[in-house]
Design a protein around this motif. Structure first.
Motif, mmCIF file in Angstrom:
data_model
loop_
_atom_site.group_PDB
_atom_site.id
_atom_site.type_symbol
_atom_site.label_atom_id
_atom_site.label_comp_id
_atom_site.label_asym_id
_atom_site.label_seq_id
_atom_site.Cartn_x
_atom_site.Cartn_y
_atom_site.Cartn_z
ATOM 1 N N ASN A 243 -116.732 -30.324 17.089
ATOM 2 C CA ASN A 243 -115.418 -29.939 17.914
ATOM 3 C C ASN A 243 -114.929 -31.400 18.430
ATOM 4 O O ASN A 243 -115.459 -31.864 19.623
ATOM 5 N N ASN A 244 -113.995 -32.077 17.624
ATOM 6 C CA ASN A 244 -113.586 -33.175 18.268
ATOM 7 C C ASN A 244 -111.915 -32.761 18.442
ATOM 8 O O ASN A 244 -111.074 -33.063 17.831
ATOM 9 N N HIS A 245 -111.682 -31.599 19.816
ATOM 10 C CA HIS A 245 -110.363 -31.402 20.115
ATOM 11 C C HIS A 245 -109.788 -32.533 20.689
ATOM 12 O O HIS A 245 -109.967 -33.799 20.542
ATOM 13 N N THR A 246 -108.449 -32.094 21.214
ATOM 14 C CA THR A 246 -107.464 -33.196 21.850
ATOM 15 C C THR A 246 -107.999 -33.704 23.202
ATOM 16 O O THR A 246 -108.859 -33.240 23.787
ATOM 17 N N GLU A 247 -107.516 -35.066 23.479
ATOM 18 C CA GLU A 247 -107.728 -35.479 25.015
ATOM 19 C C GLU A 247 -107.556 -34.636 26.009
ATOM 20 O O GLU A 247 -108.331 -34.600 26.843
ATOM 21 N N SER A 248 -106.386 -33.744 25.838
ATOM 22 C CA SER A 248 -106.077 -33.012 26.913
ATOM 23 C C SER A 248 -107.153 -31.943 27.122
ATOM 24 O O SER A 248 -107.458 -31.402 28.049
ATOM 25 N N ALA A 249 -107.689 -31.429 25.900
ATOM 26 C CA ALA A 249 -108.776 -30.376 25.907
ATOM 27 C C ALA A 249 -109.954 -30.893 26.519
ATOM 28 O O ALA A 249 -110.720 -29.908 27.196
ATOM 29 N N LEU A 250 -110.361 -31.916 26.335
ATOM 30 C CA LEU A 250 -111.505 -32.635 27.063
ATOM 31 C C LEU A 250 -111.357 -32.662 28.604
ATOM 32 O O LEU A 250 -112.201 -32.307 29.346
ATOM 33 N N ALA A 251 -109.971 -33.087 28.990
ATOM 34 C CA ALA A 251 -109.820 -32.963 30.428
ATOM 35 C C ALA A 251 -109.845 -31.932 31.016
ATOM 36 O O ALA A 251 -110.288 -31.863 32.012
ATOM 37 N N LYS A 252 -109.205 -30.877 30.177
ATOM 38 C CA LYS A 252 -109.284 -29.573 30.834
ATOM 39 C C LYS A 252 -110.392 -28.981 31.279
ATOM 40 O O LYS A 252 -111.102 -28.380 32.132
ATOM 41 N N LYS A 253 -111.595 -29.212 29.991
ATOM 42 C CA LYS A 253 -112.721 -28.773 30.142
ATOM 43 C C LYS A 253 -113.792 -29.599 31.275
ATOM 44 O O LYS A 253 -114.238 -28.959 32.050
ATOM 45 N N LEU A 254 -113.260 -30.800 31.703
ATOM 46 C CA LEU A 254 -113.762 -31.560 32.684
ATOM 47 C C LEU A 254 -113.456 -30.788 33.819
ATOM 48 O O LEU A 254 -114.219 -30.753 34.853
ATOM 49 N N ILE A 255 -112.303 -30.645 34.014
ATOM 50 C CA ILE A 255 -111.783 -30.082 35.399
ATOM 51 C C ILE A 255 -112.232 -28.736 35.582
ATOM 52 O O ILE A 255 -112.582 -28.312 36.658
ATOM 53 N N ASP A 256 -112.581 -28.039 34.629
ATOM 54 C CA ASP A 256 -112.876 -26.463 34.652
ATOM 55 C C ASP A 256 -114.379 -26.782 35.130
ATOM 56 O O ASP A 256 -114.736 -26.064 36.119
ATOM 57 N N SER A 257 -115.140 -27.846 34.693
ATOM 58 C CA SER A 257 -116.441 -27.975 35.141
ATOM 59 C C SER A 257 -116.640 -28.602 36.667
ATOM 60 O O SER A 257 -117.595 -28.166 37.222
ATOM 61 N N LEU A 258 -115.681 -29.321 36.955
ATOM 62 C CA LEU A 258 -115.602 -29.952 38.490
ATOM 63 C C LEU A 258 -115.397 -28.639 39.144
ATOM 64 O O LEU A 258 -116.053 -28.767 40.233
ATOM 65 N N LEU A 259 -114.646 -28.003 38.931
ATOM 66 C CA LEU A 259 -114.280 -26.913 39.969
ATOM 67 C C LEU A 259 -115.666 -25.868 39.825
ATOM 68 O O LEU A 259 -115.629 -25.370 41.031
#
Length: 423
Positions: A243-259
């Motif tokens: 899974n090498n999705h987009t940069e935005s997908a990684l950023a959103k995953k990190l934000i979800d994890s942060l929350l």
């Protein structure tokens, strides 16, 4: 001159794989990669996944069942699990006959890696030489398992997600055929409204590329190709997604994890807002839910720390996205034993304070007291050394009582990172 045999999944094999796929950009099939006894063992691993899902009645974990082309709803699935839970020693073919008889069926299991750590270990050993060459996918590796004799894939002709390269390990016993169309050809012959989940397959088969594979073969396909599979014979396919999705997908995953890690869950019903539009004091209803350290750092600093933990967790699990469920089984400390790390995994760690040592074990972050003796033990394990029980306890802090040392070992064991060999 006798040609040298290249063992599947060693460095030379992966070099050939990369050349034959144009470094993961071209579809291809690789034959006779796994022995029959190995694929039979992996079919048993898949049956254990079905058994676990059925016993716990948890279809919400990405389990989909199709019978004669019909998607079975959740209520019907519960009844199916009750009546057709696989027996402990029941073979795949026996269970399929008992559960479905002459009916055509298909099962799709998403995120199968969390249900069977042993199956992950088998695949991780195979792909580690590849990830050492090309790197680990930024959003990890996941399983999807396709099971049955369903004919055409129920999803119809489709493309996979952006950046999702797939490697299909075919576990047999029956074979399978994949039909693919390059984007230019497919979009020239199919109208935009009909391109996705297209079930009018036969009409354009003459324009397809055809790939047949059997028990023990591997099929690779890069993202972006229109495709559909056909399984007329009973078989299991384990698809490995890079899974090498987009940069935005990684950023959103990190934000979800942060929350997830910094926001307290609240079930308090919000009161009606009677304050004027320029009064924001009731933002406190939201602010109070965040952990104290959230307000002490700026957002990007927190996000970078989240990325550090995310990446270290991924690397500790050989790139696999989901950590395994903890073991219910415990070490019998009354017996003598040796321990060894499960290859190809490593325990990764860092300390960002005097009090805590943060370990990453098979994709999970575990914080322990910051003690150098734990690091000494980890270094010995990561080296691949097999350690006697006495050596383990002597390595850990001499001032600790035996229960603390047992606790450290129990954490390693329940998180699937060590093999315990009772002597």
């Amino acid at each position: 001159m006798i040609a040298e045999t290249v063992t599947a999944f060693n460095e030379r094999w992966w070099n050939n794989f990369l050349e034959s796929t144009n470094v993961l950009k071209k579809t291809n099939v690789f034959h006779n990669c796994m022995q029959k006894q190995e694929t039979a063992s992996m079919r048993e691993d898949v049956m254990k996944i079905i058994r676990l899902i059925a016993i716990n009645n948890i279809p919400e974990f990405g389990f989909r069942l199709y019978i004669e082309g019909k998607n079975i709803a959740s209520k019907e699935l519960s009844s199916f699990f009750e009546n057709f839970t696989p027996g402990n020693d029941e073979k795949f073919e026996e269970w399929s006959e008992r559960a479905f008889g002459d009916k055509k069926f298909g099962i799709i299991i998403n995120r199968g890696e969390k249900f069977n750590p042993t199956l992950v270990e088998k695949i991780a050993k195979k792909i580690t030489p590849l990830t050492e060459k090309v790197g680990i996918p930024r959003l990890g590796v996941t399983f999807t398992i396709f099971i049955g004799n369903y004919g055409w894939t129920p999803l119809g002709i489709h493309t996979d997600g952006l950046g999702e390269n797939v490697m299909h390990f075919h576990l047999g016993k029956g074979g399978k055929t994949m039909y693919t169309w390059d984007v230019e050809t497919y979009e020239k012959i199919v109208e935009p409204a009909n391109r996705f989940n297209n079930t009018k397959i036969e009409e354009i088969l003459d324009k397809a590329n055809v790939f047949d594979f059997e028990d023990g073969d591997i099929y690779f396909m890069p993202y972006g190709e229109y495709h559909v599979g056909k399984s007329d014979e009973l078989s299991i396919g384990l698809t490995l997604w890079f899974n090498n999705h987009t940069e935005s997908a990684l950023a959103k995953k990190l934000i979800d994890s942060l929350l997830f890690n910094n926001l307290e869950e609240s079930y308090e019903i919000l009161p009606m807002d009677t304050s004027p539009y320029y009064d924001f004091e009731n933002f406190e209803d939201v602010k109070k839910l965040f952990h104290n350290n959230f307000g002490d750092k700026n957002f990007l600093t927190l996000l970078e720390s989240t990325y550090r933990d995310y990446k270290m967790a991924l690397y500790s699990n050989a790139g696999f996205w989901e950590p395994p469920f903890p073991k219910a089984e415990k070490i019998d400390h009354n017996l003598n034993f040796k321990i060894k790390i499960k290859e190809p995994f490593k325990i990764i760690y860092y300390s960002d304070s005097d009090s805590l040592l943060n370990l990453f074990i098979r994709g999970k972050k575990i914080s322990l007291i910051n003690n150098s003796s734990i690091i000494d033990l980890i270094k010995k394990l990561n080296s691949g050394e097999q350690l006697q029980k006495e050596t383990v306890f002597n390595t850990l802090d001499i001032s600790w009582n035996l229960d603390i040392k047992k606790y450290v070992l129990d954490i390693f064991f329940e998180n699937h990172i060590i093999i315990v060999d009772y002597a």
